[in-house]
Motif scaffolding. Structure first.
Motif, PDB file in Angstrom:
ATOM      1  N   PHE A  53       0.840  -1.082   0.139  1.00 28.40           N
ATOM      2  CA  PHE A  53       0.132  -0.019  -0.039  1.00 28.40           C
ATOM      3  C   PHE A  53       1.132   1.365   0.088  1.00 28.40           C
ATOM      4  O   PHE A  53       1.766   1.209   0.813  1.00 28.40           O
ATOM      5  CB  PHE A  53      -0.899  -0.220   1.218  1.00 28.40           C
ATOM      6  N   SER A  54       0.814   1.984  -1.023  1.00 27.82           N
ATOM      7  CA  SER A  54       1.629   3.236  -1.116  1.00 27.82           C
ATOM      8  C   SER A  54       0.729   4.454  -1.537  1.00 27.82           C
ATOM      9  O   SER A  54      -0.208   4.362  -2.346  1.00 27.82           O
ATOM     10  CB  SER A  54       2.731   2.809  -1.980  1.00 27.82           C
ATOM     11  N   SER A  55       1.325   5.735  -1.398  1.00 26.37           N
ATOM     12  CA  SER A  55       0.869   6.865  -1.942  1.00 26.37           C
ATOM     13  C   SER A  55       1.870   7.942  -2.471  1.00 26.37           C
ATOM     14  O   SER A  55       1.412   9.006  -2.734  1.00 26.37           O
ATOM     15  CB  SER A  55      -0.051   7.481  -0.874  1.00 26.37           C
ATOM     16  N   THR A  56       3.141   7.626  -1.956  1.00 33.80           N
ATOM     17  CA  THR A  56       4.041   8.451  -2.711  1.00 33.80           C
ATOM     18  C   THR A  56       4.706   7.860  -3.973  1.00 33.80           C
ATOM     19  O   THR A  56       5.060   6.644  -3.748  1.00 33.80           O
ATOM     20  CB  THR A  56       4.954   8.771  -1.669  1.00 33.80           C
ATOM     21  N   GLU A  57       5.331   8.691  -4.654  1.00 33.00           N
ATOM     22  CA  GLU A  57       6.023   8.271  -6.092  1.00 33.00           C
ATOM     23  C   GLU A  57       7.322   7.610  -5.444  1.00 33.00           C
ATOM     24  O   GLU A  57       7.613   6.462  -5.927  1.00 33.00           O
ATOM     25  CB  GLU A  57       6.198   9.530  -6.698  1.00 33.00           C
ATOM     26  N   SER A  58       8.016   8.273  -4.636  1.00 27.61           N
ATOM     27  CA  SER A  58       9.274   7.703  -4.352  1.00 27.61           C
ATOM     28  C   SER A  58       9.418   6.231  -3.606  1.00 27.61           C
ATOM     29  O   SER A  58      10.367   5.495  -3.845  1.00 27.61           O
ATOM     30  CB  SER A  58       9.951   8.741  -3.376  1.00 27.61           C
ATOM     31  N   ALA A  59       8.441   6.228  -2.613  1.00 31.88           N
ATOM     32  CA  ALA A  59       8.307   5.163  -1.783  1.00 31.88           C
ATOM     33  C   ALA A  59       7.927   3.942  -2.795  1.00 31.88           C
ATOM     34  O   ALA A  59       8.296   2.721  -2.623  1.00 31.88           O
ATOM     35  CB  ALA A  59       7.353   5.347  -0.582  1.00 31.88           C
ATOM     36  N   THR A  60       6.688   4.309  -3.586  1.00 35.61           N
ATOM     37  CA  THR A  60       6.426   3.086  -4.554  1.00 35.61           C
ATOM     38  C   THR A  60       7.458   2.601  -5.354  1.00 35.61           C
ATOM     39  O   THR A  60       7.681   1.476  -5.519  1.00 35.61           O
ATOM     40  CB  THR A  60       5.239   3.983  -5.451  1.00 35.61           C
ATOM     41  N   LYS A  61       8.326   3.517  -5.819  1.00 32.14           N
ATOM     42  CA  LYS A  61       9.537   3.124  -6.943  1.00 32.14           C
ATOM     43  C   LYS A  61      10.504   2.304  -6.044  1.00 32.14           C
ATOM     44  O   LYS A  61      10.856   1.202  -6.361  1.00 32.14           O
ATOM     45  CB  LYS A  61      10.083   4.464  -7.205  1.00 32.14           C
ATOM     46  N   PHE A  62      10.710   2.731  -4.639  1.00 30.46           N
ATOM     47  CA  PHE A  62      11.844   1.753  -3.946  1.00 30.46           C
ATOM     48  C   PHE A  62      11.619   0.701  -3.504  1.00 30.46           C
ATOM     49  O   PHE A  62      12.229  -0.382  -3.671  1.00 30.46           O
ATOM     50  CB  PHE A  62      12.146   2.611  -2.737  1.00 30.46           C
ATOM     51  N   PHE A  63      10.252   0.299  -3.218  1.00 35.60           N
ATOM     52  CA  PHE A  63       9.914  -0.922  -2.737  1.00 35.60           C
ATOM     53  C   PHE A  63       9.413  -1.996  -4.017  1.00 35.60           C
ATOM     54  O   PHE A  63       9.730  -2.991  -3.918  1.00 35.60           O
ATOM     55  CB  PHE A  63       8.681  -0.628  -1.844  1.00 35.60           C
ATOM     56  N   SER A  64       9.041  -1.038  -5.079  1.00 29.21           N
ATOM     57  CA  SER A  64       8.738  -1.979  -6.272  1.00 29.21           C
ATOM     58  C   SER A  64      10.359  -2.579  -6.678  1.00 29.21           C
ATOM     59  O   SER A  64      10.270  -3.822  -6.954  1.00 29.21           O
ATOM     60  CB  SER A  64       8.329  -1.076  -7.291  1.00 29.21           C
ATOM     61  N   GLN A  65      11.401  -1.879  -6.814  1.00 28.69           N
ATOM     62  CA  GLN A  65      12.635  -2.221  -7.138  1.00 28.69           C
ATOM     63  C   GLN A  65      13.307  -3.469  -6.010  1.00 28.69           C
ATOM     64  O   GLN A  65      13.756  -4.337  -6.458  1.00 28.69           O
ATOM     65  CB  GLN A  65      13.733  -1.022  -7.190  1.00 28.69           C
ATOM     66  N   ALA A  66      12.998  -3.020  -4.917  1.00 28.40           N
ATOM     67  CA  ALA A  66      13.325  -4.106  -3.950  1.00 28.40           C
ATOM     68  C   ALA A  66      12.511  -5.434  -4.266  1.00 28.40           C
ATOM     69  O   ALA A  66      13.282  -6.533  -4.181  1.00 28.40           O
ATOM     70  CB  ALA A  66      12.780  -3.773  -2.459  1.00 28.40           C
TER      71      ALA A  66
END
Length: 297
Positions: free
Chosen positions: A234-247
Protein backbone atom coordinates in the motif's frame (compact mmCIF):
# COMPACT_ATOMS: atom_id res chain seq x y z
CA UNK A 1 -18.97 -30.51 16.30
CA UNK A 2 -21.09 -33.00 18.26
CA UNK A 3 -23.78 -34.71 16.11
CA UNK A 4 -22.85 -32.49 13.18
CA UNK A 5 -24.52 -29.39 14.62
CA UNK A 6 -23.21 -26.24 12.98
CA UNK A 7 -22.31 -23.27 15.12
CA UNK A 8 -23.82 -20.67 12.78
CA UNK A 9 -27.22 -22.36 12.73
CA UNK A 10 -27.20 -22.71 16.50
CA UNK A 11 -26.27 -19.04 16.86
CA UNK A 12 -29.26 -18.01 14.76
CA UNK A 13 -31.62 -20.18 16.80
CA UNK A 14 -30.11 -19.04 20.10
CA UNK A 15 -30.49 -15.35 19.20
CA UNK A 16 -34.13 -15.96 18.31
CA UNK A 17 -34.82 -17.94 21.50
CA UNK A 18 -33.17 -15.50 23.92
CA UNK A 19 -34.56 -12.40 22.22
CA UNK A 20 -38.04 -13.74 22.90
CA UNK A 21 -37.23 -14.18 26.60
CA UNK A 22 -37.24 -11.13 28.86
CA UNK A 23 -36.32 -13.03 32.03
CA UNK A 24 -33.55 -15.26 30.67
CA UNK A 25 -33.46 -19.04 30.21
CA UNK A 26 -31.70 -21.84 31.99
CA UNK A 27 -29.35 -24.17 30.13
CA UNK A 28 -31.96 -26.93 30.32
CA UNK A 29 -34.65 -24.67 28.82
CA UNK A 30 -32.30 -23.61 26.02
CA UNK A 31 -31.41 -27.23 25.35
CA UNK A 32 -35.06 -28.14 24.94
CA UNK A 33 -35.83 -25.18 22.68
CA UNK A 34 -32.80 -25.83 20.46
CA UNK A 35 -33.48 -29.56 20.50
CA UNK A 36 -29.89 -30.50 21.25
CA UNK A 37 -28.51 -32.35 24.26
CA UNK A 38 -27.53 -30.57 27.46
CA UNK A 39 -23.79 -31.18 27.17
CA UNK A 40 -23.63 -29.81 23.63
CA UNK A 41 -25.72 -26.81 24.65
CA UNK A 42 -23.33 -26.01 27.52
CA UNK A 43 -20.31 -26.17 25.21
CA UNK A 44 -21.87 -23.80 22.70
CA UNK A 45 -23.05 -21.37 25.38
CA UNK A 46 -19.52 -21.16 26.76
CA UNK A 47 -18.13 -20.45 23.28
CA UNK A 48 -20.77 -17.83 22.54
CA UNK A 49 -20.19 -16.17 25.92
CA UNK A 50 -16.49 -15.83 25.07
CA UNK A 51 -17.50 -14.23 21.76
CA UNK A 52 -19.69 -11.67 23.54
CA UNK A 53 -22.98 -13.02 22.26
CA UNK A 54 -24.52 -14.20 25.56
CA UNK A 55 -23.90 -13.81 29.28
CA UNK A 56 -24.90 -15.75 32.37
CA UNK A 57 -26.43 -14.32 35.54
CA UNK A 58 -27.24 -15.92 38.88
CA UNK A 59 -30.87 -15.19 39.77
CA UNK A 60 -31.29 -16.61 43.25
CA UNK A 61 -30.20 -20.23 43.05
CA UNK A 62 -30.77 -20.43 39.30
CA UNK A 63 -28.23 -19.68 36.57
CA UNK A 64 -29.89 -18.00 33.61
CA UNK A 65 -28.62 -17.02 30.17
CA UNK A 66 -29.32 -13.66 28.51
CA UNK A 67 -28.34 -11.94 25.29
CA UNK A 68 -25.55 -9.41 25.71
CA UNK A 69 -26.75 -5.81 25.53
CA UNK A 70 -26.94 -4.49 21.99
CA UNK A 71 -27.06 -7.86 20.26
CA UNK A 72 -29.39 -7.90 17.28
CA UNK A 73 -29.88 -10.10 14.26
CA UNK A 74 -29.26 -9.03 10.66
CA UNK A 75 -29.94 -10.62 7.29
CA UNK A 76 -27.22 -10.50 4.68
CA UNK A 77 -26.44 -9.37 2.08
CA UNK A 78 -29.48 -7.07 2.39
CA UNK A 79 -28.32 -5.48 5.66
CA UNK A 80 -24.75 -4.57 4.65
CA UNK A 81 -25.76 -0.99 3.81
CA UNK A 82 -27.54 -0.63 7.15
CA UNK A 83 -24.54 -2.02 9.06
CA UNK A 84 -22.14 0.19 7.11
CA UNK A 85 -24.01 3.36 8.11
CA UNK A 86 -24.48 2.38 11.75
CA UNK A 87 -20.87 1.29 12.12
CA UNK A 88 -19.55 4.55 10.65
CA UNK A 89 -21.86 6.53 12.93
CA UNK A 90 -20.52 4.72 15.99
CA UNK A 91 -16.90 5.14 14.89
CA UNK A 92 -17.25 8.89 14.30
CA UNK A 93 -18.90 9.23 17.72
CA UNK A 94 -15.98 7.37 19.29
CA UNK A 95 -18.40 4.68 20.52
CA UNK A 96 -16.02 1.72 20.40
CA UNK A 97 -18.24 -0.75 22.26
CA UNK A 98 -21.20 -0.12 19.97
CA UNK A 99 -19.01 -0.22 16.85
CA UNK A 100 -17.51 -3.56 17.83
CA UNK A 101 -20.88 -4.97 18.89
CA UNK A 102 -22.49 -4.30 15.54
CA UNK A 103 -19.70 -6.23 13.82
CA UNK A 104 -20.05 -9.09 16.31
CA UNK A 105 -23.77 -9.10 15.57
CA UNK A 106 -23.03 -9.21 11.86
CA UNK A 107 -20.70 -12.17 12.28
CA UNK A 108 -23.26 -13.93 14.49
CA UNK A 109 -25.84 -13.32 11.76
CA UNK A 110 -23.70 -15.08 9.17
CA UNK A 111 -22.17 -12.10 7.33
CA UNK A 112 -19.20 -12.90 5.12
CA UNK A 113 -16.15 -11.58 7.06
CA UNK A 114 -14.44 -10.44 3.86
CA UNK A 115 -17.52 -8.40 2.94
CA UNK A 116 -17.52 -6.82 6.40
CA UNK A 117 -13.98 -5.64 5.71
CA UNK A 118 -14.55 -4.38 2.17
CA UNK A 119 -18.06 -2.97 2.59
CA UNK A 120 -18.05 -1.75 6.20
CA UNK A 121 -14.54 -1.30 7.62
CA UNK A 122 -12.74 0.04 4.52
CA UNK A 123 -15.36 2.80 3.92
CA UNK A 124 -14.98 3.80 7.59
CA UNK A 125 -11.20 4.06 7.20
CA UNK A 126 -11.67 6.25 4.13
CA UNK A 127 -14.27 8.43 5.89
CA UNK A 128 -12.05 9.05 8.91
CA UNK A 129 -9.10 9.87 6.63
CA UNK A 130 -11.28 12.28 4.64
CA UNK A 131 -12.44 13.99 7.86
CA UNK A 132 -8.80 14.47 8.82
CA UNK A 133 -7.73 15.68 5.36
CA UNK A 134 -10.53 18.28 5.28
CA UNK A 135 -9.75 19.55 8.79
CA UNK A 136 -12.92 18.25 10.44
CA UNK A 137 -10.90 16.29 12.99
CA UNK A 138 -7.36 16.66 14.34
CA UNK A 139 -4.55 14.14 14.57
CA UNK A 140 -5.40 13.10 18.12
CA UNK A 141 -9.00 12.33 17.25
CA UNK A 142 -7.98 10.54 14.05
CA UNK A 143 -5.62 8.27 15.99
CA UNK A 144 -8.41 7.54 18.48
CA UNK A 145 -10.91 6.65 15.74
CA UNK A 146 -8.30 4.61 13.87
CA UNK A 147 -7.72 2.59 17.02
CA UNK A 148 -11.44 1.76 17.20
CA UNK A 149 -11.29 0.53 13.61
CA UNK A 150 -8.13 -1.46 14.34
CA UNK A 151 -9.99 -3.20 17.17
CA UNK A 152 -12.69 -4.09 14.65
CA UNK A 153 -10.09 -5.58 12.32
CA UNK A 154 -8.81 -7.75 15.16
CA UNK A 155 -12.37 -9.06 15.67
CA UNK A 156 -12.37 -10.24 12.07
CA UNK A 157 -8.94 -11.84 12.38
CA UNK A 158 -10.18 -13.87 15.35
CA UNK A 159 -12.73 -15.67 13.18
CA UNK A 160 -11.47 -19.21 12.66
CA UNK A 161 -10.33 -20.07 9.15
CA UNK A 162 -8.48 -23.00 7.64
CA UNK A 163 -5.21 -21.69 6.18
CA UNK A 164 -3.92 -22.98 2.85
CA UNK A 165 -0.12 -23.10 3.15
CA UNK A 166 0.16 -22.96 -0.64
CA UNK A 167 -1.25 -19.42 -0.61
CA UNK A 168 1.30 -16.99 0.86
CA UNK A 169 1.04 -13.22 1.08
CA UNK A 170 2.99 -10.44 2.76
CA UNK A 171 1.22 -7.13 3.26
CA UNK A 172 2.70 -3.79 4.26
CA UNK A 173 2.41 -0.05 3.77
CA UNK A 174 5.09 2.40 2.72
CA UNK A 175 3.82 5.11 5.08
CA UNK A 176 1.68 5.56 8.19
CA UNK A 177 -1.30 6.92 6.24
CA UNK A 178 -1.79 3.55 4.54
CA UNK A 179 -1.03 1.38 7.56
CA UNK A 180 -4.63 0.83 8.67
CA UNK A 181 -5.78 -0.03 5.15
CA UNK A 182 -2.97 -2.57 4.91
CA UNK A 183 -4.13 -4.07 8.22
CA UNK A 184 -7.64 -4.41 6.80
CA UNK A 185 -6.32 -6.09 3.66
CA UNK A 186 -4.23 -8.47 5.74
CA UNK A 187 -7.35 -9.48 7.69
CA UNK A 188 -9.23 -10.04 4.43
CA UNK A 189 -6.50 -12.33 3.12
CA UNK A 190 -6.53 -14.20 6.43
CA UNK A 191 -10.25 -14.93 6.32
CA UNK A 192 -9.86 -16.01 2.69
CA UNK A 193 -7.47 -18.71 3.85
CA UNK A 194 -4.13 -17.15 2.93
CA UNK A 195 -1.02 -17.60 5.06
CA UNK A 196 -0.56 -13.93 5.84
CA UNK A 197 2.46 -11.97 7.08
CA UNK A 198 1.55 -8.41 8.10
CA UNK A 199 4.64 -6.15 8.21
CA UNK A 200 2.89 -2.89 9.13
CA UNK A 201 4.38 0.52 8.25
CA UNK A 202 7.74 -0.07 6.53
CA UNK A 203 8.65 3.58 5.96
CA UNK A 204 11.62 3.29 8.34
CA UNK A 205 12.99 0.37 6.27
CA UNK A 206 13.95 2.60 3.33
CA UNK A 207 17.73 2.13 3.22
CA UNK A 208 20.40 0.52 1.06
CA UNK A 209 20.17 -2.82 2.88
CA UNK A 210 16.44 -3.40 2.46
CA UNK A 211 16.85 -5.78 -0.51
CA UNK A 212 18.87 -8.15 1.65
CA UNK A 213 16.52 -7.70 4.61
CA UNK A 214 13.50 -8.57 2.46
CA UNK A 215 15.16 -11.66 1.00
CA UNK A 216 16.06 -12.93 4.46
CA UNK A 217 12.45 -12.52 5.53
CA UNK A 218 11.12 -14.27 2.44
CA UNK A 219 13.46 -17.19 3.10
CA UNK A 220 11.87 -17.58 6.55
CA UNK A 221 8.18 -17.24 5.68
CA UNK A 222 8.44 -18.97 2.31
CA UNK A 223 11.18 -21.47 2.99
CA UNK A 224 10.00 -24.16 0.54
CA UNK A 225 9.27 -21.61 -2.20
CA UNK A 226 6.32 -23.70 -3.36
CA UNK A 227 3.16 -22.47 -5.07
CA UNK A 228 2.90 -18.66 -4.78
CA UNK A 229 3.81 -15.70 -2.63
CA UNK A 230 2.30 -12.27 -3.28
CA UNK A 231 3.76 -9.04 -1.94
CA UNK A 232 0.88 -6.57 -1.53
CA UNK A 233 2.11 -3.03 -0.95
CA UNK A 234 0.00 0.00 0.00
CA UNK A 235 1.60 3.25 -1.12
CA UNK A 236 0.66 6.84 -1.88
CA UNK A 237 4.02 8.45 -2.67
CA UNK A 238 6.00 8.13 -5.89
CA UNK A 239 9.41 7.74 -4.23
CA UNK A 240 8.31 4.99 -1.82
CA UNK A 241 6.44 3.17 -4.57
CA UNK A 242 9.54 3.13 -6.74
CA UNK A 243 11.85 2.04 -3.91
CA UNK A 244 9.78 -0.93 -2.73
CA UNK A 245 8.93 -1.93 -6.28
CA UNK A 246 12.62 -2.23 -7.11
CA UNK A 247 13.27 -4.20 -3.91
CA UNK A 248 10.64 -6.81 -4.77
CA UNK A 249 11.78 -7.00 -8.41
CA UNK A 250 15.32 -7.69 -7.16
CA UNK A 251 13.93 -10.49 -4.98
CA UNK A 252 12.03 -11.87 -7.97
CA UNK A 253 15.35 -12.56 -9.68
CA UNK A 254 16.20 -14.90 -6.80
CA UNK A 255 12.80 -16.40 -5.94
CA UNK A 256 11.40 -16.76 -9.46
CA UNK A 257 8.04 -16.25 -11.17
CA UNK A 258 6.09 -17.60 -8.20
CA UNK A 259 6.75 -14.29 -6.42
CA UNK A 260 4.24 -11.64 -7.46
CA UNK A 261 4.10 -7.90 -6.82
CA UNK A 262 0.80 -6.08 -6.25
CA UNK A 263 0.29 -2.41 -5.43
CA UNK A 264 -2.74 -0.82 -3.85
CA UNK A 265 -2.25 2.76 -5.00
CA UNK A 266 -3.52 5.55 -7.22
CA UNK A 267 -0.08 5.83 -8.82
CA UNK A 268 -0.76 3.33 -11.60
CA UNK A 269 1.77 4.90 -14.00
CA UNK A 270 4.55 4.59 -11.42
CA UNK A 271 4.15 0.83 -10.92
CA UNK A 272 5.22 -0.61 -14.28
CA UNK A 273 7.05 -3.48 -12.57
CA UNK A 274 3.94 -4.61 -10.69
CA UNK A 275 1.96 -7.67 -11.75
CA UNK A 276 -1.29 -5.98 -10.72
CA UNK A 277 -2.34 -2.51 -9.55
CA UNK A 278 -5.68 -1.45 -8.05
CA UNK A 279 -7.13 0.87 -5.43
CA UNK A 280 -9.75 -1.77 -4.62
CA UNK A 281 -8.90 -4.40 -1.98
CA UNK A 282 -11.64 -6.70 -3.23
CA UNK A 283 -10.22 -6.66 -6.76
CA UNK A 284 -6.76 -7.42 -5.37
CA UNK A 285 -8.16 -10.40 -3.46
CA UNK A 286 -9.85 -11.67 -6.61
CA UNK A 287 -6.70 -11.27 -8.70
CA UNK A 288 -4.56 -13.10 -6.16
CA UNK A 289 -7.05 -15.97 -5.95
CA UNK A 290 -7.18 -16.22 -9.76
CA UNK A 291 -3.38 -16.36 -9.99
CA UNK A 292 -3.27 -19.04 -7.31
CA UNK A 293 -5.91 -21.15 -9.04
CA UNK A 294 -3.99 -20.90 -12.32
CA UNK A 295 -1.00 -22.55 -10.62
CA UNK A 296 -3.14 -25.49 -9.51
CA UNK A 297 -4.51 -26.39 -12.95
Amino acid sequence: MVRGYQAEKIKEKLIEVLHDSKTGLSGIEISKKLKINRLTTTKYLQVFAAEGLVKQKNIGNVKLWFMEEGVESFEFPADFFRVKNKYLQYVLLGASKEAHNILRNSLHSGANPTKIITEVIVPAIESVQNSYDTGKIGKSEKNYLDDIILGSIYLIILTEREIDLKKNVIVFSTDSNNSLMAQAASAAFHVEGWKTSQLGDMSTAIDAMFDIDLQRFLNKVWAKKQDILVAVIFSSTESATKFFSQAVVTSKAKFGKALHLVFCTKLAKKTKDADFVSEDIEKILQWCQTVYESTQS
